[in-house]
Design a protein around this motif. Sequence first.
Motif, PDB file in Angstrom:
ATOM      1  N   UNK A 215      28.096  -5.972  10.941  1.00  0.00           N
ATOM      2  CA  UNK A 215      29.243  -5.579  11.744  1.00  0.00           C
ATOM      3  C   UNK A 215      29.527  -4.092  11.783  1.00  0.00           C
ATOM      4  N   UNK A 216      28.503  -3.279  11.652  1.00  0.00           N
ATOM      5  CA  UNK A 216      28.695  -1.831  11.718  1.00  0.00           C
ATOM      6  C   UNK A 216      28.814  -1.423  13.183  1.00  0.00           C
ATOM      7  N   UNK A 217      29.966  -0.962  13.591  1.00  0.00           N
ATOM      8  CA  UNK A 217      30.177  -0.573  14.986  1.00  0.00           C
ATOM      9  C   UNK A 217      29.666   0.837  15.258  1.00  0.00           C
ATOM     10  N   UNK A 218      29.810   1.713  14.242  1.00  0.00           N
ATOM     11  CA  UNK A 218      29.310   3.083  14.362  1.00  0.00           C
ATOM     12  C   UNK A 218      28.643   3.445  13.041  1.00  0.00           C
ATOM     13  N   UNK A 483      47.337   6.618  12.116  1.00  0.00           N
ATOM     14  CA  UNK A 483      47.515   7.845  11.340  1.00  0.00           C
ATOM     15  C   UNK A 483      46.949   7.729   9.925  1.00  0.00           C
ATOM     16  N   UNK A 484      45.966   6.829   9.764  1.00  0.00           N
ATOM     17  CA  UNK A 484      45.292   6.688   8.484  1.00  0.00           C
ATOM     18  C   UNK A 484      44.017   7.528   8.495  1.00  0.00           C
ATOM     19  N   UNK A 485      43.742   8.171   7.369  1.00  0.00           N
ATOM     20  CA  UNK A 485      42.547   9.013   7.315  1.00  0.00           C
ATOM     21  C   UNK A 485      41.284   8.157   7.413  1.00  0.00           C
ATOM     22  N   UNK A 486      40.338   8.612   8.221  1.00  0.00           N
ATOM     23  CA  UNK A 486      39.077   7.900   8.412  1.00  0.00           C
ATOM     24  C   UNK A 486      38.066   8.378   7.372  1.00  0.00           C
ATOM     25  N   UNK A 487      37.520   7.432   6.644  1.00  0.00           N
ATOM     26  CA  UNK A 487      36.489   7.736   5.657  1.00  0.00           C
ATOM     27  C   UNK A 487      35.136   7.213   6.130  1.00  0.00           C
ATOM     28  N   UNK A 488      34.083   7.890   5.719  1.00  0.00           N
ATOM     29  CA  UNK A 488      32.729   7.459   6.041  1.00  0.00           C
ATOM     30  C   UNK A 488      32.027   6.994   4.769  1.00  0.00           C
ATOM     31  N   UNK A 500       8.371   4.165  -6.164  1.00  0.00           N
ATOM     32  CA  UNK A 500       9.043   4.112  -4.854  1.00  0.00           C
ATOM     33  C   UNK A 500       8.052   4.025  -3.696  1.00  0.00           C
ATOM     34  N   UNK A 501       8.349   3.121  -2.759  1.00  0.00           N
ATOM     35  CA  UNK A 501       7.554   3.028  -1.538  1.00  0.00           C
ATOM     36  C   UNK A 501       8.382   3.417  -0.311  1.00  0.00           C
ATOM     37  N   UNK A 502       9.676   3.174  -0.368  1.00  0.00           N
ATOM     38  CA  UNK A 502      10.547   3.503   0.761  1.00  0.00           C
ATOM     39  C   UNK A 502      11.845   4.123   0.259  1.00  0.00           C
ATOM     40  N   UNK A 503      12.337   5.074   1.033  1.00  0.00           N
ATOM     41  CA  UNK A 503      13.627   5.710   0.755  1.00  0.00           C
ATOM     42  C   UNK A 503      14.529   5.445   1.953  1.00  0.00           C
ATOM     43  N   UNK A 504      15.810   5.171   1.670  1.00  0.00           N
ATOM     44  CA  UNK A 504      16.706   4.778   2.753  1.00  0.00           C
ATOM     45  C   UNK A 504      18.079   5.432   2.594  1.00  0.00           C
ATOM     46  N   UNK A 505      18.650   5.819   3.724  1.00  0.00           N
ATOM     47  CA  UNK A 505      20.058   6.236   3.742  1.00  0.00           C
ATOM     48  C   UNK A 505      20.786   5.354   4.742  1.00  0.00           C
ATOM     49  N   UNK A 506      21.999   4.957   4.370  1.00  0.00           N
ATOM     50  CA  UNK A 506      22.833   4.089   5.209  1.00  0.00           C
ATOM     51  C   UNK A 506      24.192   4.753   5.378  1.00  0.00           C
ATOM     52  N   UNK A 507      24.662   4.828   6.606  1.00  0.00           N
ATOM     53  CA  UNK A 507      25.968   5.416   6.911  1.00  0.00           C
ATOM     54  C   UNK A 507      26.792   4.448   7.737  1.00  0.00           C
ATOM     55  N   UNK A 508      28.071   4.326   7.394  1.00  0.00           N
ATOM     56  CA  UNK A 508      29.007   3.572   8.215  1.00  0.00           C
ATOM     57  C   UNK A 508      30.237   4.435   8.459  1.00  0.00           C
ATOM     58  N   UNK A 509      30.524   4.704   9.718  1.00  0.00           N
ATOM     59  CA  UNK A 509      31.742   5.425  10.055  1.00  0.00           C
ATOM     60  C   UNK A 509      32.944   4.522   9.817  1.00  0.00           C
ATOM     61  N   UNK A 510      34.048   5.149   9.431  1.00  0.00           N
ATOM     62  CA  UNK A 510      35.315   4.436   9.239  1.00  0.00           C
ATOM     63  C   UNK A 510      35.120   3.243   8.309  1.00  0.00           C
ATOM     64  N   UNK A 511      34.572   3.518   7.124  1.00  0.00           N
ATOM     65  CA  UNK A 511      34.293   2.454   6.173  1.00  0.00           C
ATOM     66  C   UNK A 511      35.295   2.387   5.041  1.00  0.00           C
ATOM     67  N   UNK A 512      35.117   1.383   4.192  1.00  0.00           N
ATOM     68  CA  UNK A 512      35.982   1.201   3.027  1.00  0.00           C
ATOM     69  C   UNK A 512      35.415   1.918   1.810  1.00  0.00           C
ATOM     70  N   UNK A 513      34.084   1.883   1.673  1.00  0.00           N
ATOM     71  CA  UNK A 513      33.446   2.521   0.529  1.00  0.00           C
ATOM     72  C   UNK A 513      31.960   2.251   0.548  1.00  0.00           C
TER      73      UNK A 513
END
Length: 545
Positions: A215-218, A483-488, A500-513
């Motif tokens: 359910x990641x919208x952004x 008026x709540x601060x948006x966290x990523x 290690x065979x793979x490295x990954x980064x995951x980002x979710x805009x306006x997330x909880x943590x």
Amino acid sequence: MGKRLVVVFSLFAFCMGLLCMNLIAINANPKIAQTALSKNSTGVLVGETRGSIYDYRGAPLVNESSELIALVKPTEEALEEAKNAILPESDAEIQENLQKGKVLKVAACAAVQTDNAKTVRTVERYQDRGTAVHLIGYVNKDKEGVCGIEKAYDSLLKRTGGELYARCSVNAKGKVLEGAPLLLDNRNYHSKAGVKLTLDKRIQRLCEDALLEFGVEKGAVVVLDADSAEIRAMASVPVFNQNAPGEALTREDAPFLNRAVTPYAVGSVFKSVVAAAALEQGIKEDFSYTCLGEDTVGKTVFHCHKREGHGNVNMYSAMAYSCNPYFIRLFERVGKEAVLSMGENLGLGAPIELADDYYTPSGNFPTAEDLRSPQDEANLAFGQGTLLASPLQMAALYTALANDGVYRAPSLMRAIVNSSGEEEQRAFLPYPRCTMSKETAKKVQKLLIYTVENGSCHRAKPANSSAAGKSGTAQSGSRNAQNEEINHSWFCGWFPSENPRYVMSVLKEDGEGGSTDCAPIFKSIAEGILKLEAEETAAQKDKTS
């Protein structure tokens, strides 16, 4: 008399030679040949193609789908032969072409192959749900690349494309000759030439599906090969339809934005850089601090996410539970010059060249002059302040940590492919550089393995495997409608932890943590990749047995 004959014969031979050369030139010139052909025939352009784009295994990323098309001579006999292959709603178009004496081209519902009527499959450049749409880009109505690989290699993709015509002979008055068959004129239409990327289509699909499933919208996911830093996947949501890009222009969720290369505040995933700088300076992992839930720097109070405090922590426990006050004091002990040098060596603040003259935004990595106060330094200690980096940059940074401190810029371009589908010209990998000692890198690796095994990032651990990494939650500086601060939210790491065979980064805009939003996405994708590898290994064993 003999001399005169020799001269005459020489002139005749010279003239004949010139004539032959002109005939060869005319025959070789496609425009002249086309003009001559058009005067003796009537035809229709069936389809045009651009050069193809492949993943590193050779799986197509464009030109995958096709449409069945019926081609019919403008005669009653031909129409009778093709009637079962043509949709009824094409009647008006059929009658118009019949009156004008033009070859009919309409969508078909069944196959037919006669001298007067044929069905062919025409190549469709994009699917409505394409793969890696932000990287591939799209073309405009003039078939010119607008963005992404389509733009970066526009001239090559144009040059390696082709055309398919359907033609039938006509008499001097332009009337279709009764006995003349309908012929297909294929001009490089099905050529396999194009470019091959470092992407793995299977992994790309896993990442795109995971963003939807969770359910990641952004947001975005980037997967790199741990050894080469080649990009195996780069997914961004929301997406747009390459067949109808205009529909996305008015959307408020910015679907054209490739969030995988867009700079964001990174938060606590930066703490691994501070730890690396400290270890490189000789500070031991047992460096301790008592966290009481906040730390005052100057007149500014910096809170820990655990308001009651973590108590006495060392580098292991501070990393595992992401203690901000600890890293503020560790940064103070190390000094800004060492941290800034480490971050710069790890690629922060620098653009990445994905392909020829195709660069990503550089983000922002502060200089020593930018850190004017102890408060500025405290903010940077846990990845806040003016620091901005993209998921791709953070994936590259963690690849260096996983690869014993050797940094290599990520690459997207693998090779130019010829008309037979073979690699003709291979791209060189970016030159590697050492960013820290191997001993330091090994210590950071242990910190990040401990964080997944025993800390707040346990949700990132794949079933039947291991992982290392760090989560983060970054203040964006903007607010929502309430008026709540948006966290990523972030998670950066690799798997398996020891090799290690793979490295990954995951980002979710306006997330909880990061530990709750992104770590489970990392886990799901990692398990999917490991399953793919297991299936591939089993298939290879079956072939050899």
